[in-house]
Design a protein around this motif. Structure first.
Motif, PDB file in Angstrom:
ATOM      1  N   SER A  41       0.820  -1.219   0.000  1.00  0.00           N
ATOM      2  CA  SER A  41       0.000   0.000   0.000  1.00  0.00           C
ATOM      3  C   SER A  41       0.851   1.265   0.000  1.00  0.00           C
ATOM      4  CB  SER A  41      -0.947   0.011   1.202  1.00  0.00           C
ATOM      5  OG  SER A  41      -0.207   0.011   2.409  1.00  0.00           O
ATOM      6  N   TRP A  42       2.066   1.199   0.521  1.00  0.00           N
ATOM      7  CA  TRP A  42       2.953   2.363   0.584  1.00  0.00           C
ATOM      8  C   TRP A  42       3.776   2.542  -0.689  1.00  0.00           C
ATOM      9  CZ3 TRP A  42       7.487   0.010  -0.224  1.00  0.00           C
ATOM     10  CH2 TRP A  42       7.663  -1.288   0.272  1.00  0.00           C
ATOM     11  N   CYS A  43       3.599   1.673  -1.664  1.00  0.00           N
ATOM     12  CA  CYS A  43       4.379   1.681  -2.900  1.00  0.00           C
ATOM     13  C   CYS A  43       3.752   2.629  -3.921  1.00  0.00           C
ATOM     14  CB  CYS A  43       4.434   0.250  -3.455  1.00  0.00           C
ATOM     15  SG  CYS A  43       4.966   0.106  -5.161  1.00  0.00           S
ATOM     16  N   GLY A  44       4.460   3.712  -4.237  1.00  0.00           N
ATOM     17  CA  GLY A  44       3.965   4.677  -5.218  1.00  0.00           C
ATOM     18  C   GLY A  44       3.719   4.086  -6.597  1.00  0.00           C
ATOM     19  N   PRO A  45       4.702   3.379  -7.184  1.00  0.00           N
ATOM     20  CA  PRO A  45       4.489   2.810  -8.511  1.00  0.00           C
ATOM     21  C   PRO A  45       3.367   1.759  -8.568  1.00  0.00           C
ATOM     22  CG  PRO A  45       6.836   2.907  -8.023  1.00  0.00           C
ATOM     23  CD  PRO A  45       6.099   3.263  -6.757  1.00  0.00           C
ATOM     24  N   CYS A  46       3.015   1.184  -7.417  1.00  0.00           N
ATOM     25  CA  CYS A  46       1.937   0.182  -7.388  1.00  0.00           C
ATOM     26  C   CYS A  46       0.588   0.815  -7.730  1.00  0.00           C
ATOM     27  CB  CYS A  46       1.867  -0.493  -6.019  1.00  0.00           C
ATOM     28  SG  CYS A  46       3.342  -1.473  -5.621  1.00  0.00           S
ATOM     29  N   ARG A  47       0.482   2.114  -7.540  1.00  0.00           N
ATOM     30  CA  ARG A  47      -0.763   2.817  -7.887  1.00  0.00           C
ATOM     31  C   ARG A  47      -1.011   2.780  -9.389  1.00  0.00           C
ATOM     32  NH1 ARG A  47       1.334   7.351  -4.086  1.00  0.00           N
ATOM     33  NH2 ARG A  47       0.674   6.485  -2.098  1.00  0.00           N
ATOM     34  N   ARG A  48       0.049   2.630 -10.166  1.00  0.00           N
ATOM     35  CA  ARG A  48      -0.083   2.514 -11.622  1.00  0.00           C
ATOM     36  C   ARG A  48      -0.004   1.058 -12.072  1.00  0.00           C
ATOM     37  NH1 ARG A  48       3.842   6.332 -11.164  1.00  0.00           N
ATOM     38  NH2 ARG A  48       5.344   5.051 -12.274  1.00  0.00           N
TER      39      ARG A  48
ATOM     40  N   GLU B 283      -3.481  -5.790   7.301  1.00  0.00           N
ATOM     41  CA  GLU B 283      -4.398  -6.124   6.213  1.00  0.00           C
ATOM     42  C   GLU B 283      -5.290  -4.956   5.829  1.00  0.00           C
ATOM     43  OE1 GLU B 283      -8.055  -9.221   5.372  1.00  0.00           O
ATOM     44  OE2 GLU B 283      -6.389  -9.922   6.631  1.00  0.00           O
ATOM     45  N   GLU B 284      -5.712  -4.154   6.800  1.00  0.00           N
ATOM     46  CA  GLU B 284      -6.592  -3.009   6.514  1.00  0.00           C
ATOM     47  C   GLU B 284      -5.921  -2.008   5.580  1.00  0.00           C
ATOM     48  OE1 GLU B 284      -6.104  -4.221   9.667  1.00  0.00           O
ATOM     49  OE2 GLU B 284      -8.042  -5.255   9.740  1.00  0.00           O
ATOM     50  N   ASP B 285      -4.597  -1.857   5.675  1.00  0.00           N
ATOM     51  CA  ASP B 285      -3.873  -0.960   4.764  1.00  0.00           C
ATOM     52  C   ASP B 285      -3.998  -1.452   3.326  1.00  0.00           C
ATOM     53  OD1 ASP B 285      -3.106   0.533   6.967  1.00  0.00           O
ATOM     54  OD2 ASP B 285      -1.063  -0.299   7.033  1.00  0.00           O
ATOM     55  N   ALA B 286      -3.855  -2.748   3.139  1.00  0.00           N
ATOM     56  CA  ALA B 286      -3.984  -3.333   1.800  1.00  0.00           C
ATOM     57  C   ALA B 286      -5.413  -3.171   1.284  1.00  0.00           C
ATOM     58  CB  ALA B 286      -3.596  -4.805   1.826  1.00  0.00           C
ATOM     59  N   LEU B 287      -6.393  -3.431   2.137  1.00  0.00           N
ATOM     60  CA  LEU B 287      -7.791  -3.328   1.716  1.00  0.00           C
ATOM     61  C   LEU B 287      -8.169  -1.890   1.378  1.00  0.00           C
ATOM     62  CD1 LEU B 287      -9.380  -5.842   4.226  1.00  0.00           C
ATOM     63  CD2 LEU B 287      -9.024  -6.174   1.757  1.00  0.00           C
ATOM     64  N   ASP B 288      -7.645  -0.931   2.142  1.00  0.00           N
ATOM     65  CA  ASP B 288      -7.898   0.478   1.850  1.00  0.00           C
ATOM     66  C   ASP B 288      -7.324   0.850   0.480  1.00  0.00           C
ATOM     67  OD1 ASP B 288      -8.712   3.227   2.528  1.00  0.00           O
ATOM     68  OD2 ASP B 288      -6.542   3.590   2.605  1.00  0.00           O
ATOM     69  N   PHE B 289      -6.111   0.392   0.201  1.00  0.00           N
ATOM     70  CA  PHE B 289      -5.478   0.634  -1.097  1.00  0.00           C
ATOM     71  C   PHE B 289      -6.348   0.066  -2.224  1.00  0.00           C
ATOM     72  CE2 PHE B 289      -2.736  -0.481  -4.623  1.00  0.00           C
ATOM     73  CZ  PHE B 289      -1.845   0.575  -4.719  1.00  0.00           C
ATOM     74  N   LEU B 290      -6.868  -1.130  -2.009  1.00  0.00           N
ATOM     75  CA  LEU B 290      -7.664  -1.795  -3.048  1.00  0.00           C
ATOM     76  C   LEU B 290      -9.019  -1.120  -3.280  1.00  0.00           C
ATOM     77  CD1 LEU B 290      -6.835  -5.497  -2.179  1.00  0.00           C
ATOM     78  CD2 LEU B 290      -6.067  -4.204  -4.190  1.00  0.00           C
ATOM     79  N   THR B 291      -9.497  -0.325  -2.332  1.00  0.00           N
ATOM     80  CA  THR B 291     -10.733   0.422  -2.596  1.00  0.00           C
ATOM     81  C   THR B 291     -10.470   1.565  -3.563  1.00  0.00           C
ATOM     82  OG1 THR B 291     -10.452   1.904  -0.700  1.00  0.00           O
ATOM     83  CG2 THR B 291     -11.737  -0.121  -0.333  1.00  0.00           C
ATOM     84  N   ARG B 292      -9.240   2.048  -3.588  1.00  0.00           N
ATOM     85  CA  ARG B 292      -8.875   3.138  -4.500  1.00  0.00           C
ATOM     86  C   ARG B 292      -8.319   2.635  -5.823  1.00  0.00           C
ATOM     87  NH1 ARG B 292      -4.709   5.796  -1.501  1.00  0.00           N
ATOM     88  NH2 ARG B 292      -4.828   4.093  -0.043  1.00  0.00           N
TER      89      ARG B 292
END
Length: 178
Positions: A71-78, A106-115
Motif C-alpha cells: 500500500s505504501w508503494c507509489g508505482p503500485c498505484r499505476r 491487512e486493513e492498509d492493503a484493503l484500503d489501497f484496493l478500494t482506491r
C-alpha cells in the motif's frame, strides 16, 4: 555450485542469482526452458476477489503473473490497474494473475484496493516470507511463471510502457502452450 542448488537454498540472494543467470542463458540460447528455476510454492489467505486460501501449485498448467505490492508503494498505484487491464484482456486466453500484498496490516492493503481496484485474486503475506523466497528487492516486483511452474520473466519496479513489454511476454508464453 549448481543453479539448482542455489535456487533450492531459498536465500533471496541465491534465488535472485539463479533466476538472473538462468534467464540470461535462456535468452542467449545456452539453456532450455526446462532448466529454469521453479517458482517457490506458497499458500496464502485471499483478501480480495475470492475466499479461503490460494496456493501457487493450484495454478500449475496455467500462465501466471505473481505481483508483489504494498500500500505504501507509489508505482503500485499505476502497476496494479495496468496489470488488471492486461488480466482482463488476456484471461480468456488462459492468463492468470495473483497480487501478493506484503503489508503488515491487512486493513492498509484493503484500503489501497478500494482506491485501486483489481479483478484478479489478491492474497496477503504479513510476515513477508514469500517475497523472501522469491528474492524480491523492490516494489512492485512481478514474476511471470510458465505452465510448468518455472520463472520465465522477472520485473522490478514499474514505469509507463512496462505493461506493453509484459503483454508481449505473456502472449509469447501463451503461444508456447497452443
Amino acid at each position: 555450485m549448481s543453479l539448482c542448488y542455489l535456487a533450492s537454498t531459498h536465500s533471496p540472494r541465491h534465488m535472485r542469482y539463479a533466476i538472473v543467470v538462468t534467464l540470461l542463458l535462456l535468452v542467449s540460447g545456452g539453456l532450455k526452458a526446462e532448466s529454469l528455476p521453479m517458482a517457490p510454492d506458497f499458500k496464502l489467505p485471499i483478501i480480495a476477489n475470492g475466499e479461503g486460501t490460494l496456493a501457487l501449485s493450484d495454478m500449475r498448467g496455467k500462465v501466471v503473473y505473481v505481483d508483489f505490492w504494498a500500500s505504501w508503494c507509489g508505482p503500485c498505484r499505476r502497476s496494479l490497474p495496468a496489470l488488471d487491464a492486461l488480466y482482463q484482456e488476456l484471461a480468456p486466453q488462459g492468463f492468470h494473475a495473483i497480487a501478493i500484498s506484503i503489508d503488515v496490516v491487512e486493513e492498509d492493503a484493503l484500503d489501497f484496493l478500494t482506491r485501486y481496484t483489481v479483478t484478479y485474486p489478491v492474497v496477503i503475506d504479513t510476515e513477508s516470507e514469500v517475497p523472501a523466497q522469491f528474492g524480491v528487492e523492490g516494489m512492485p516486483s512481478g514474476y511471470l511463471i510458465d505452465t510448468e511452474g518455472r520463472v520465465r520473466e522477472v520485473h522490478v519496479g514499474f514505469k509507463t510502457g512496462d505493461e506493453v513489454t509484459l503483454r508481449n511476454q505473456v502472449l509469447a508464453l501463451l503461444a508456447e502452450n497452443n
